[in-house]
Design a protein around this motif. Structure first.
Motif, short mmCIF file in Angstrom:
data_model
loop_
_atom_site.label_atom_id
_atom_site.label_comp_id
_atom_site.label_asym_id
_atom_site.label_seq_id
_atom_site.Cartn_x
_atom_site.Cartn_y
_atom_site.Cartn_z
N GLN A 120 0.88 -1.31 -0.01
CA GLN A 120 0.00 0.11 0.00
C GLN A 120 0.81 0.66 0.08
N GLN A 121 2.17 1.29 0.45
CA GLN A 121 3.05 2.65 0.68
C GLN A 121 3.32 2.37 -1.01
N ARG A 122 4.14 1.17 -1.19
CA ARG A 122 4.46 1.85 -2.39
C ARG A 122 3.81 1.91 -3.32
N ILE A 123 2.36 1.65 -3.57
CA ILE A 123 1.26 1.88 -4.35
C ILE A 123 1.03 3.61 -3.80
N THR A 124 0.62 3.89 -3.67
CA THR A 124 0.22 5.63 -3.20
C THR A 124 1.73 5.77 -3.51
N ARG A 125 3.18 6.13 -3.22
CA ARG A 125 4.30 6.46 -3.84
C ARG A 125 4.16 6.55 -4.88
N ALA A 126 3.81 5.82 -5.33
CA ALA A 126 3.15 5.05 -7.14
C ALA A 126 2.50 5.88 -7.53
N ILE A 127 1.32 6.43 -6.84
CA ILE A 127 0.23 7.30 -7.09
C ILE A 127 0.34 8.73 -7.20
N ARG A 128 1.29 9.14 -5.98
CA ARG A 128 2.24 10.61 -6.19
C ARG A 128 2.65 10.70 -7.22
N LEU A 129 3.62 10.10 -7.49
CA LEU A 129 5.16 10.06 -8.33
C LEU A 129 4.23 10.63 -10.00
N SER A 130 3.64 9.67 -10.19
CA SER A 130 2.69 9.47 -11.34
C SER A 130 1.61 11.08 -11.34
N HIS A 131 1.13 11.37 -10.43
CA HIS A 131 0.21 12.19 -10.62
C HIS A 131 1.06 14.01 -10.67
N GLU A 132 2.49 14.07 -9.88
CA GLU A 132 3.46 14.98 -10.12
C GLU A 132 4.21 15.21 -11.30
N TYR A 133 4.51 13.62 -12.24
CA TYR A 133 4.71 13.98 -13.10
C TYR A 133 4.06 14.12 -14.25
N GLU A 134 2.73 13.90 -14.04
CA GLU A 134 1.65 14.21 -14.95
C GLU A 134 1.29 15.72 -15.12
N ILE A 135 1.21 16.52 -13.31
CA ILE A 135 0.96 18.22 -13.91
C ILE A 135 2.34 18.43 -14.81
N MET A 136 4.08 17.95 -14.29
CA MET A 136 5.08 18.26 -15.02
C MET A 136 4.51 18.68 -16.47
N PHE A 137 4.12 17.09 -17.57
CA PHE A 137 3.80 17.44 -18.45
C PHE A 137 3.04 18.58 -18.81
N TYR A 138 1.73 19.12 -17.73
CA TYR A 138 0.67 20.09 -18.12
C TYR A 138 0.88 21.41 -18.36
N ASP A 139 2.15 21.42 -17.71
CA ASP A 139 3.33 22.28 -17.47
C ASP A 139 3.59 22.80 -18.41
N THR A 140 4.35 22.01 -18.65
CA THR A 140 4.88 22.41 -20.28
C THR A 140 4.35 22.52 -21.28
N ILE A 141 3.14 21.37 -21.44
CA ILE A 141 2.11 22.71 -22.11
C ILE A 141 2.41 24.05 -22.54
N LEU A 142 1.65 24.08 -21.59
CA LEU A 142 1.02 26.12 -21.22
C LEU A 142 2.52 26.78 -21.30
N THR A 143 3.78 26.12 -21.07
CA THR A 143 5.12 27.22 -20.77
C THR A 143 5.91 27.42 -22.02
N ALA A 144 5.13 25.91 -22.74
CA ALA A 144 6.59 26.04 -24.27
C ALA A 144 6.23 27.22 -25.03
N LYS A 145 6.95 27.83 -25.97
CA LYS A 145 7.16 28.37 -26.87
C LYS A 145 6.12 27.51 -28.10
N VAL A 146 5.06 28.54 -28.52
CA VAL A 146 4.75 28.00 -29.58
C VAL A 146 4.59 29.30 -30.71
N GLY A 147 4.13 28.79 -31.88
CA GLY A 147 4.46 29.49 -33.09
C GLY A 147 5.31 30.57 -33.24
#
Length: 219
Positions: free
Chosen positions: A191-218
């Motif tokens: 259960q501890q490993r599962i919780t840690r894996a979910i936390r990290l998965s979500h934190e990396y997911e946020i990094m991905f979405y942040d990148t879409i908003l901050t990357a240079k376009v056009g």
């Protein structure tokens, strides 16, 4: 209610709420996300979707229990062909197959991809399952909200946004399998490993979405 809601701590519940309310999705719902940035999302998500079969195959190969392998194959089946729907979405935005073939990952996209591969290579069985499942699970919830917004604000048809709307049906088939799989790992350590894996998965997911908003376009 998703498979993860019953097993994660309050701080991860807050993390999940943050992802669901991320500015990327809010701006799509409001119709204020630039088309150029929407195209960037399609291309970067293509990088991840293109890796999905490999990730699922590695997860199946890494677990010796035949019954668990059967469950993972059942989980993979509803997702087969989903990449074609993403290509259709991109084409509706003006992207060509050559654009998808030439895509290069941004840092946030690569970080999320590498996290999945690291977990599948080095994680415990519970972590292997939870890391990818958590990302899939929350994206199903996101898709249910943004598919109507894409039609409403971006002049797309239901067929063109099927990559998002189809996730609802996929979730109905996949979530029970996730629940069955993760129920097998119920020791405090698991259960501890599962919780840690979910936390990290979500934190990396946020990094991905942040990148879409901050990357240079056009230009």
């Amino acid at each position: 209610m998703s498979f993860a809601d019953s097993i994660v701590s309050a701080d991860i519940q807050q993390l999940r709420a943050y992802i669901l309310g991320h500015a990327l999705w809010r701006r799509i719902e409001e119709g204020t996300l630039e088309p150029e940035r929407l195209r960037l999302f399609a291309l970067q998500d293509w990088w991840l979707v293109r890796e999905a079969y490999r990730l699922d195959a590695l997860a199946i190969a890494a677990l010796p229990d035949l019954e668990i392998q059967d469950l993972l194959i059942r989980k993979l089946t509803p997702k087969v062909g989903g990449y074609k729907l993403l290509l259709r979405f991109g084409e509706a935005l003006g992207l060509s197959l050559a654009d998808f073939d030439a895509v290069e990952p941004l840092a946030g996209c690569m970080a999320l991809t590498n996290f999945f591969y690291w977990m599948l290579a080095y994680g415990a069985p519970a972590e292997k399952l939870a890391s990818v499942s958590a990302s899939e699970d929350i994206f199903v919830q996101i898709c249910a909200r943004i598919a109507p917004a894409l039609i409403r604000h971006y002049n797309l048809t239901a067929k063109q946004v099927e990559f998002f709307s189809a996730h609802d049906a996929i979730g109905e088939q996949v979530t029970p399998v996730d629940e069955t799989l993760l129920a097998r790992y119920n020791s405090p350590e698991d259960q501890q490993r599962i919780t840690r894996a979910i936390r990290l998965s979500h934190e990396y997911e946020i990094m991905f979405y942040d990148t879409i908003l901050t990357a240079k376009v056009g230009s």
